[in-house]
Scaffold this motif. Sequence first.
Motif, PDB file in Angstrom:
ATOM      1  N   TYR A 133       0.951  -1.237   0.061  1.00 16.91           N
ATOM      2  CA  TYR A 133      -0.113   0.142  -0.056  1.00 16.91           C
ATOM      3  C   TYR A 133       0.896   1.212  -0.078  1.00 16.91           C
ATOM      4  O   TYR A 133       1.879   1.510   0.906  1.00 16.91           O
ATOM      5  CB  TYR A 133      -0.787   0.119   1.196  1.00 16.91           C
ATOM      6  N   VAL A 134       0.677   1.977  -1.200  1.00 11.46           N
ATOM      7  CA  VAL A 134       1.433   3.214  -1.220  1.00 11.46           C
ATOM      8  C   VAL A 134       0.958   4.546  -1.012  1.00 11.46           C
ATOM      9  O   VAL A 134      -0.109   4.855  -1.798  1.00 11.46           O
ATOM     10  CB  VAL A 134       2.312   3.134  -2.329  1.00 11.46           C
ATOM     11  N   VAL A 135       1.313   5.166   0.092  1.00 10.31           N
ATOM     12  CA  VAL A 135       0.449   6.592   0.343  1.00 10.31           C
ATOM     13  C   VAL A 135       1.312   7.612  -0.336  1.00 10.31           C
ATOM     14  O   VAL A 135       2.664   7.863  -0.502  1.00 10.31           O
ATOM     15  CB  VAL A 135       0.424   6.903   1.843  1.00 10.31           C
ATOM     16  N   ILE A 136       0.587   8.437  -1.165  1.00 10.88           N
ATOM     17  CA  ILE A 136       1.268   9.595  -2.110  1.00 10.88           C
ATOM     18  C   ILE A 136       0.928  11.019  -1.441  1.00 10.88           C
ATOM     19  O   ILE A 136      -0.253  11.088  -0.991  1.00 10.88           O
ATOM     20  CB  ILE A 136       0.649   9.397  -3.306  1.00 10.88           C
ATOM     21  N   ASP A 137       1.897  11.733  -1.618  1.00 11.03           N
ATOM     22  CA  ASP A 137       1.875  13.078  -1.123  1.00 11.03           C
ATOM     23  C   ASP A 137       1.081  14.076  -2.104  1.00 11.03           C
ATOM     24  O   ASP A 137       1.342  14.076  -3.398  1.00 11.03           O
ATOM     25  CB  ASP A 137       3.085  13.790  -0.903  1.00 11.03           C
ATOM     26  N   ASN A 138      -0.365  14.339  -1.603  1.00 13.06           N
ATOM     27  CA  ASN A 138      -1.310  15.135  -2.508  1.00 13.06           C
ATOM     28  C   ASN A 138      -1.506  14.577  -3.838  1.00 13.06           C
ATOM     29  O   ASN A 138      -0.975  14.856  -4.968  1.00 13.06           O
ATOM     30  CB  ASN A 138      -0.526  16.496  -2.638  1.00 13.06           C
ATOM     31  N   LEU A 139      -2.105  13.253  -3.859  1.00 15.61           N
ATOM     32  CA  LEU A 139      -2.384  12.525  -5.136  1.00 15.61           C
ATOM     33  C   LEU A 139      -3.676  13.252  -5.708  1.00 15.61           C
ATOM     34  O   LEU A 139      -4.751  12.902  -5.065  1.00 15.61           O
ATOM     35  CB  LEU A 139      -2.743  10.937  -4.845  1.00 15.61           C
ATOM     36  N   HIS A 140      -3.507  14.133  -6.499  1.00 12.09           N
ATOM     37  CA  HIS A 140      -4.400  15.071  -7.014  1.00 12.09           C
ATOM     38  C   HIS A 140      -5.544  14.848  -7.763  1.00 12.09           C
ATOM     39  O   HIS A 140      -6.618  15.106  -7.644  1.00 12.09           O
ATOM     40  CB  HIS A 140      -3.737  16.471  -7.551  1.00 12.09           C
ATOM     41  N   CYS A 141      -5.102  13.906  -8.643  1.00  9.48           N
ATOM     42  CA  CYS A 141      -6.174  13.408  -9.813  1.00  9.48           C
ATOM     43  C   CYS A 141      -5.929  12.015 -10.371  1.00  9.48           C
ATOM     44  O   CYS A 141      -4.781  11.434  -9.941  1.00  9.48           O
ATOM     45  CB  CYS A 141      -5.888  14.391 -10.856  1.00  9.48           C
ATOM     46  N   GLN A 142      -6.755  11.588 -11.163  1.00  8.83           N
ATOM     47  CA  GLN A 142      -6.390  10.185 -11.861  1.00  8.83           C
ATOM     48  C   GLN A 142      -5.297  10.013 -12.924  1.00  8.83           C
ATOM     49  O   GLN A 142      -4.741   9.366 -12.915  1.00  8.83           O
ATOM     50  CB  GLN A 142      -7.935   9.989 -12.573  1.00  8.83           C
ATOM     51  N   GLY A 143      -5.135  11.370 -13.186  1.00 10.86           N
ATOM     52  CA  GLY A 143      -3.730  11.439 -14.222  1.00 10.86           C
ATOM     53  C   GLY A 143      -2.704  11.220 -13.605  1.00 10.86           C
ATOM     54  O   GLY A 143      -1.743  10.444 -13.984  1.00 10.86           O
ATOM     55  N   CYS A 144      -2.645  11.790 -12.232  1.00 10.21           N
ATOM     56  CA  CYS A 144      -1.426  11.400 -11.555  1.00 10.21           C
ATOM     57  C   CYS A 144      -1.048  10.121 -11.303  1.00 10.21           C
ATOM     58  O   CYS A 144       0.044   9.489 -11.030  1.00 10.21           O
ATOM     59  CB  CYS A 144      -1.308  12.392 -10.168  1.00 10.21           C
ATOM     60  N   ALA A 145      -2.267   9.320 -10.668  1.00  8.97           N
ATOM     61  CA  ALA A 145      -2.429   8.146 -10.190  1.00  8.97           C
ATOM     62  C   ALA A 145      -1.938   7.072 -11.476  1.00  8.97           C
ATOM     63  O   ALA A 145      -0.950   6.249 -11.474  1.00  8.97           O
ATOM     64  CB  ALA A 145      -3.775   7.686  -9.793  1.00  8.97           C
ATOM     65  N   LYS A 146      -2.533   7.507 -12.723  1.00 12.43           N
ATOM     66  CA  LYS A 146      -2.075   6.844 -13.918  1.00 12.43           C
ATOM     67  C   LYS A 146      -0.797   6.855 -14.299  1.00 12.43           C
ATOM     68  O   LYS A 146      -0.136   5.911 -14.703  1.00 12.43           O
ATOM     69  CB  LYS A 146      -2.979   7.201 -15.043  1.00 12.43           C
ATOM     70  N   LYS A 147      -0.091   8.131 -14.065  1.00 10.79           N
ATOM     71  CA  LYS A 147       1.502   8.179 -14.211  1.00 10.79           C
ATOM     72  C   LYS A 147       2.235   7.484 -13.294  1.00 10.79           C
ATOM     73  O   LYS A 147       3.081   6.582 -13.728  1.00 10.79           O
ATOM     74  CB  LYS A 147       1.769   9.860 -14.045  1.00 10.79           C
ATOM     75  N   ILE A 148       1.845   7.265 -12.089  1.00 14.18           N
ATOM     76  CA  ILE A 148       2.509   6.503 -11.054  1.00 14.18           C
ATOM     77  C   ILE A 148       2.366   5.173 -11.362  1.00 14.18           C
ATOM     78  O   ILE A 148       3.464   4.210 -11.367  1.00 14.18           O
ATOM     79  CB  ILE A 148       2.026   6.868  -9.672  1.00 14.18           C
ATOM     80  N   ALA A 149       1.254   4.792 -11.647  1.00 13.30           N
ATOM     81  CA  ALA A 149       0.880   3.469 -11.994  1.00 13.30           C
ATOM     82  C   ALA A 149       1.817   2.589 -13.428  1.00 13.30           C
ATOM     83  O   ALA A 149       2.284   1.637 -13.090  1.00 13.30           O
ATOM     84  CB  ALA A 149      -0.412   3.085 -12.130  1.00 13.30           C
TER      85      ALA A 149
END
Length: 232
Positions: A133-149
């Motif tokens: 489980y990875v907690v992200i600092d200020n995961l602002h949007c789905q775009g950010c999540a997809k970029k990390i994924a």
Amino acid sequence: MRTMREKSVVLVAVSAACCLSSLVVAAQPPAPIQQVEIVADKMCCAGCARKVSGQLYAAKGVRDVAVDLKAHTVKVTLPQPSAAKLGQLWHYVEQSDGGPTKLVTAAATYTLIRPKADANTAQQLPPQSSPLYVVIDNLHCQGCAKKIAAQIYAIKGVTKVSVDMAKETLTVETARDTQISPWAVIDAVSRAKERPLAVLGSHGQLTIEWANKATPKNHQQAQQPNLGGLQR
């Protein structure tokens, strides 16, 4: 065929280009030197210290290793390290039975809380795959999540990445009997130009406290909770 004069002109031009290239390379500033401090709780004697420092000196780029047995710390001097390099240093201390629990750089402090051993377990069980489980600092949007994924999917053994936007957390699932290092995930998040705050899993809880606050984001995309998988 070229005349002797034409050949001379070509040779002079090539020589000048090579000299210019050398000047450009020489003009590039060297990578800044930094110091990384690692707390090694199990490092308790001179033999342990030699083992730990010997492993760390094997890491590419390491300039110096200073050990403080009384404080159970080791300071490594090297060019500005990436997240992958920090993970390598941690691994070397772990490999030499130093029992690392904390790593400190100018940018962040990484602290590991290991899981408590089960006293009722009679024997060591083989490792089983379990999600991270990875907690992200200020995961602002789905775009950010997809970029990390996308970066996490590049890690060998990862089969699925899902996101909970409300909790700013990504869940990383792996193939059966496969475990990945939390440092590999930290490196993946860093390559996506984002900042992890914690990685939780069978290794325990590795938290990251950043020295400076993250730059505020201004995405137009709305933040919406999503518990589904992020496709490759």
